[in-house]
Scaffold this active site. Structure first.
Site, short mmCIF file in Angstrom:
data_model
loop_
_atom_site.label_atom_id
_atom_site.label_comp_id
_atom_site.label_asym_id
_atom_site.label_seq_id
_atom_site.Cartn_x
_atom_site.Cartn_y
_atom_site.Cartn_z
N LYS A 8 -7.75 -3.76 5.54
CA LYS A 8 -6.42 -4.14 6.02
C LYS A 8 -6.53 -5.16 7.17
O LYS A 8 -5.84 -6.17 7.18
CB LYS A 8 -5.64 -2.91 6.52
CG LYS A 8 -5.48 -1.81 5.46
CD LYS A 8 -4.64 -0.65 5.97
CE LYS A 8 -5.27 0.15 7.10
NZ LYS A 8 -6.39 1.01 6.70
N ARG A 59 1.77 5.67 9.20
CA ARG A 59 0.74 6.54 8.65
C ARG A 59 1.29 7.91 8.29
O ARG A 59 0.54 8.77 7.80
CB ARG A 59 -0.37 6.72 9.69
CG ARG A 59 -1.62 5.90 9.43
CD ARG A 59 -2.54 6.18 10.60
NE ARG A 59 -3.93 5.90 10.36
CZ ARG A 59 -4.54 4.74 10.60
NH1 ARG A 59 -3.86 3.72 11.04
NH2 ARG A 59 -5.83 4.62 10.41
N ARG A 110 -20.40 -0.93 9.39
CA ARG A 110 -19.53 -1.94 9.99
C ARG A 110 -19.81 -2.19 11.47
O ARG A 110 -20.04 -1.27 12.24
CB ARG A 110 -18.10 -1.44 9.80
CG ARG A 110 -17.03 -2.18 10.54
CD ARG A 110 -15.68 -1.90 9.97
NE ARG A 110 -15.06 -0.67 10.49
CZ ARG A 110 -13.80 -0.32 10.22
NH1 ARG A 110 -13.07 -1.06 9.42
NH2 ARG A 110 -13.31 0.77 10.71
N ARG A 141 -17.47 0.90 16.22
CA ARG A 141 -16.40 1.76 16.71
C ARG A 141 -16.89 3.19 16.88
O ARG A 141 -17.68 3.68 16.07
CB ARG A 141 -15.23 1.73 15.73
CG ARG A 141 -14.31 0.56 15.98
CD ARG A 141 -13.28 0.38 14.93
NE ARG A 141 -12.66 1.61 14.47
CZ ARG A 141 -11.70 1.66 13.57
NH1 ARG A 141 -11.25 0.55 13.04
NH2 ARG A 141 -11.17 2.80 13.19
N ARG A 157 -11.00 11.28 9.07
CA ARG A 157 -10.02 10.20 8.86
C ARG A 157 -9.57 10.16 7.41
O ARG A 157 -8.40 9.93 7.12
CB ARG A 157 -10.63 8.86 9.26
CG ARG A 157 -10.57 8.64 10.76
CD ARG A 157 -11.65 7.70 11.25
NE ARG A 157 -11.47 6.33 10.85
CZ ARG A 157 -12.46 5.43 10.84
NH1 ARG A 157 -13.69 5.79 11.18
NH2 ARG A 157 -12.23 4.20 10.48
P1 ADP Z 1 -8.88 2.89 10.25
O1 ADP Z 1 -7.76 2.41 9.36
O2 ADP Z 1 -10.15 2.15 10.03
O3 ADP Z 1 -9.08 4.38 10.27
P2 ADP Z 1 -7.40 2.12 12.69
O4 ADP Z 1 -8.02 1.12 13.57
O5 ADP Z 1 -6.15 1.73 11.97
O6 ADP Z 1 -8.56 2.54 11.73
O7 ADP Z 1 -7.06 3.47 13.49
C1 ADP Z 1 -8.03 4.14 14.25
C2 ADP Z 1 -7.48 5.46 14.77
O8 ADP Z 1 -6.31 5.21 15.60
C3 ADP Z 1 -6.98 6.45 13.72
O9 ADP Z 1 -8.00 7.25 13.18
C4 ADP Z 1 -5.97 7.29 14.56
O10 ADP Z 1 -6.62 8.18 15.42
C5 ADP Z 1 -5.32 6.22 15.43
N1 ADP Z 1 -4.12 5.62 14.79
C6 ADP Z 1 -3.98 4.32 14.41
N2 ADP Z 1 -2.76 4.10 13.88
C7 ADP Z 1 -2.11 5.29 13.90
C8 ADP Z 1 -0.83 5.73 13.48
N3 ADP Z 1 0.05 4.88 12.91
N4 ADP Z 1 -0.50 7.04 13.65
C9 ADP Z 1 -1.34 7.90 14.22
N5 ADP Z 1 -2.58 7.56 14.64
C10 ADP Z 1 -2.97 6.26 14.48
#
Ligand code: ADP
Length: 214
Positions: A13, A87, A126, A161, A172
């Site tokens: 994404k 999400r 990554r 990360r 996740r």
């Molecule tokens: P990825 O899609 O690779 O898991 P992101 O960078 O989008 O990573 O998100 C990393 C973390 O940030 C998630 O695992 C969660 O803890 C938090 N997070 C991000 N976006 C949201 C959201 N919309 N709602 C709740 N938690 C979120």
């Protein structure tokens, strides 16, 4: 034009959002990036989210909706790309309400489809240039031997990360299937969903997205 990029962690994404920012002048709203920023800022909210994120759990709806609301009212460009948001169904409803309040609408939800084995491989290999955010992969796109980023040309640190390890990735993925994947049905029923094959190489995925957006 406002769009959502929907898909599991590691679906690509962020990579595709960056491309749309460069080519179309759209604004990327990544709640993951916003939360990582908050995490390093040392604020009360940052401290609160750090442990949740590192464990791979979702941060509360209230926090992420607040972050998105603030950006929606302050950032401008050729439309928003929601990356990693919504999400949960509550976040999807909140987004619809926020867009309506601003007199805007959602154009398309792009579902990036990738199988789980590929996700694990991508995420555990990554790393990211700390200067410009370019993403590398130990197997498919290794960091250049001279340590100079192929995108920004700088010799910055390449970081992994805190949540890109197998334990937190498993959490996740579970969070994704329990709380986020119902959004696929939600947007399908609304008529907004457009699936693309996220397993193809980066340029092909970009082309599929361009074709959907027109
Ligand atoms: P990825 O899609 O690779 O898991 P992101 O960078 O989008 O990573 O998100 C990393 C973390 O940030 C998630 O695992 C969660 O803890 C938090 N997070 C991000 N976006 C949201 C959201 N919309 N709602 C709740 N938690 C979120």
């Amino acid at each position: 034009m406002n769009i959502i990029l929907l898909g599991p962690p590691g679906a690509g994404k962020g990579t595709q959002a960056r491309h749309l920012v460069e080519t179309r002048g759209m604004v990327q709203l990544s709640t993951g990036d916003m939360l990582r920023e908050a995490k390093t800022s040392g604020t009360e909210m940052g401290l609160k989210v750090a442990a949740i994120m590192d464990a791979g759990k979702l941060v509360t709806d209230e926090i992420v909706i607040g972050l998105i609301e603030e950006k929606l009212t302050t950032e401008t460009g050729a439309g928003f790309i929601f990356d990693g948001f919504p999400r949960t169904l509550a976040q999807a409803d909140a987004l619809a309400a926020l867009l309506t309040k601003l007199g805007q609408s959602l154009h398309t939800v792009i579902e990036m489809r990738v199988d789980d084995d590929a996700l694990v491989d991508r995420i555990t290999a990554r790393s990211t240039c700390s200067g410009c955010g370019e993403v590398y992969n130990d197997k498919t796109k290794p960091i250049p031997a001279d340590g100079r980023c192929t995108n920004c040309g700088e010799q910055k640190e390449f970081t992994r990360r805190a949540d890109d390890n197998e334990d937190s990735l498993r959490t996740r993925l579970m969070e994704y299937y329990k709380k986020t994947s119902p959004l696929i049905g939600y947007y399908y029923a609304k008529g907004d969903l457009r699936p693309v094959n996220g397993l193809a190489d980066i340029k092909e995925v970009t082309a599929s997205i361009e074709a959907v957006l027109g």
